[in-house]
Design a protein around this motif. Structure first.
Motif, PDB file in Angstrom:
ATOM      1  N   ALA B 145       0.799  -1.242  -0.120  1.00  0.00           N
ATOM      2  CA  ALA B 145      -0.017   0.117   0.042  1.00  0.00           C
ATOM      3  C   ALA B 145       1.022   1.294  -0.090  1.00  0.00           C
ATOM      4  N   GLN B 146       1.954   1.471   0.881  1.00  0.00           N
ATOM      5  CA  GLN B 146       2.889   2.391   0.678  1.00  0.00           C
ATOM      6  C   GLN B 146       3.446   2.556  -0.659  1.00  0.00           C
ATOM      7  N   GLN B 147       4.026   1.479  -1.249  1.00  0.00           N
ATOM      8  CA  GLN B 147       4.635   1.590  -2.418  1.00  0.00           C
ATOM      9  C   GLN B 147       3.423   2.279  -3.440  1.00  0.00           C
ATOM     10  N   LEU B 148       2.392   1.686  -3.530  1.00  0.00           N
ATOM     11  CA  LEU B 148       1.468   2.449  -4.351  1.00  0.00           C
ATOM     12  C   LEU B 148       1.138   3.820  -4.204  1.00  0.00           C
ATOM     13  N   VAL B 149       0.879   4.095  -2.779  1.00  0.00           N
ATOM     14  CA  VAL B 149       0.605   5.653  -2.618  1.00  0.00           C
ATOM     15  C   VAL B 149       1.960   6.506  -3.065  1.00  0.00           C
ATOM     16  N   LEU B 150       3.085   5.935  -2.556  1.00  0.00           N
ATOM     17  CA  LEU B 150       4.064   6.626  -3.002  1.00  0.00           C
ATOM     18  C   LEU B 150       4.349   6.885  -4.670  1.00  0.00           C
ATOM     19  N   THR B 151       4.012   5.869  -5.370  1.00  0.00           N
ATOM     20  CA  THR B 151       3.923   6.108  -6.830  1.00  0.00           C
ATOM     21  C   THR B 151       2.680   6.896  -7.272  1.00  0.00           C
ATOM     22  N   VAL B 174      -4.414   8.394   3.839  1.00  0.00           N
ATOM     23  CA  VAL B 174      -3.350   8.587   2.872  1.00  0.00           C
ATOM     24  C   VAL B 174      -2.283   9.112   3.421  1.00  0.00           C
ATOM     25  N   LYS B 175      -2.465  10.387   4.172  1.00  0.00           N
ATOM     26  CA  LYS B 175      -1.340  11.451   4.769  1.00  0.00           C
ATOM     27  C   LYS B 175      -0.533  10.488   5.499  1.00  0.00           C
ATOM     28  N   ALA B 176      -0.844   9.824   6.585  1.00  0.00           N
ATOM     29  CA  ALA B 176      -0.157   8.880   7.387  1.00  0.00           C
ATOM     30  C   ALA B 176       0.662   7.938   6.452  1.00  0.00           C
ATOM     31  N   THR B 177       0.013   7.119   5.613  1.00  0.00           N
ATOM     32  CA  THR B 177       0.815   6.080   4.722  1.00  0.00           C
ATOM     33  C   THR B 177       2.031   6.723   3.999  1.00  0.00           C
ATOM     34  N   LEU B 178       1.474   8.041   3.449  1.00  0.00           N
ATOM     35  CA  LEU B 178       2.482   8.519   2.372  1.00  0.00           C
ATOM     36  C   LEU B 178       3.647   8.938   3.306  1.00  0.00           C
ATOM     37  N   HIS B 179       3.406   9.564   4.611  1.00  0.00           N
ATOM     38  CA  HIS B 179       4.411   9.789   5.541  1.00  0.00           C
ATOM     39  C   HIS B 179       5.304   8.937   5.806  1.00  0.00           C
TER      40      HIS B 179
END
Lengths: 182, 202
Positions: B145-151, B174-179
């Protein structure tokens, strides 16, 4: 010595959308030359962006699009509109009717069911008073008398199966031609 | 590569107009514009070129089937990545991996400072590529999930709102995952960014 205000600007830049990193203001660039920690932070961010964006991938295979187009625009029969997707067409119905008649006629004999049982069974149909069943019964008697060997039954079954297959093939061909026309 | 990445509302409207006139042509253009990026996105979910291509095909097939229901309320990019997200989530579920927000391990596998880092002189371009590969190594170890959000963030440059729309998550998630993802990468990237200076001193 670096200015704290400029460090805050860099921080804001790092927290902002990635697009901001493509147009770093001149004042911030100047600050980066002086402030090592900010410079490292920006370099790190650029490195992360590059790492995520520029993943070295095996190129998409040349037939990717053709395959996709084939799947989308001239796909399998199940994508064809329901006009040709009727469950049974007349050929199927006819073949199934022949199979049913043959089954009713020769089934008992092939399974070596004795005649009295068959008679009782056909009599039951008649007694039920169903017109189509008594017609089938009469027909079966006629067929029963005309056929002399079980080989004839096998030939009839074979013809029926061929009819079914031909029917299915025609159906498929119609569907494909329809798909090609779009 | 990133030019024209942002798709806005007017672009969605233009696309819909083109779609009404010539559906197949419009879809072909959409596919040409997005196929590489959708492929990259799917690759992040599976790290297999074959599977990624299959997933990308699935994305476009679903997109084609879903196009009649697309009303242009979101950008084309957001809509397409929403489909891609669902396809990847399905794939990961099948692979018994979860795309739920998995908290990253605090002690993420970060190479210790200097791990595998040579202090000998290197061509700057080669060194840059090597550094990016180090960071990519950490990226691959992150939850899917983090990889996809970073993408979505770095490749598509999507806003938090768009990412929330794609993932179906609340904005805070979303913010927390990206962070978390960025912090994990930043720890290594900072070490790598500081490396040449240490090398030059020694």
């Amino acid at each position: 010595m670096s200015d704290r205000t400029d460090c805050t600007k860099v921080q804001a830049l790092l927290e902002g959308p990635p697009a901001q990193m493509r147009a770093i203001p001149e004042s911030v660039l100047q600050h980066l030359k002086e402030c090592e920690s900010c410079n490292d932070a920006v370099l790190a961010e650029l490195l992360i962006a590059e790492a995520v964006r520029d993943e070295p991938l095996v190129p998409l295979e040349p037939l990717f699009e053709q395959k996709l187009n084939a799947r989308l625009f001239s796909g399998p029969v199940s994508y064809v509109p329901s006009r040709t997707d009727r469950f049974l067409r007349w050929q199927d119905r006819f073949a199934l009717f022949v199979l049913a008649v043959l089954g009713l006629t020769y089934g008992p004999r092939l399974l070596e069911i004795n005649q009295p049982v068959f008679d009782a069974y056909s009599q039951t149909f008649v007694q039920l008073g169903r017109g189509w069943l008594s017609f089938a019964d009469s027909l079966s008697v006629a067929l029963f008398q005309s056929a002399t060997r079980p080989v004839a039954v096998l030939v009839s079954v074979f013809i029926s199966v061929v009819l079914l297959l031909v029917s299915k093939n025609l159906k498929r061909r119609d569907a494909l031609s329809l798909a090609e026309r779009g | 590569m990133l030019d024209g990445v942002k798709t806005d509302q007017s672009k969605a409207d233009r696309f819909l107009e083109a779609y009404r006139e010539a559906p197949e042509d419009a879809f072909q253009q959409l596919m040409n514009e997005f196929k590489e990026r959708v492929y990259l996105f799917c690759h992040r979910a599976c790290y297999s070129p074959e599977d990624a291509q299959d997933l990308a095909q699935e994305v476009f097939i679903r997109a084609w089937k879903g196009l009649p229901r697309f009303r242009g309320h979101s950008s084309i990019s957001t809509w397409l990545y929403r489909i891609a997200w669902n396809v990847c989530a399905g794939y990961l579920e099948r692979k018994k991996r979860s795309v739920e927000l998995v908290p990253i391990k605090e002690d993420c596998d970060e190479p210790a400072a200097g791990d595998g880092i040579s202090l000998t002189f290197k061509d700057p371009q080669a060194e840059r590529l090597e550094n990016a590969e180090f960071v990519r190594g950490v990226l691959r170890s992150l939850p899917a999930a983090q990889q996809l959000v970073l993408t979505l963030y770095y490749v598509e440059e999507q806003s938090y709102e768009e990412m929330a729309s794609v993932t179906g998550w609340p904005m805070g998630t979303v913010k927390a995952t990206l962070h978390r993802g960025r912090n994990s990468l930043r720890a290594l990237a900072l070490k790598v960014a500081q490396r040449p200076k240490r090398g030059s001193h020694e």
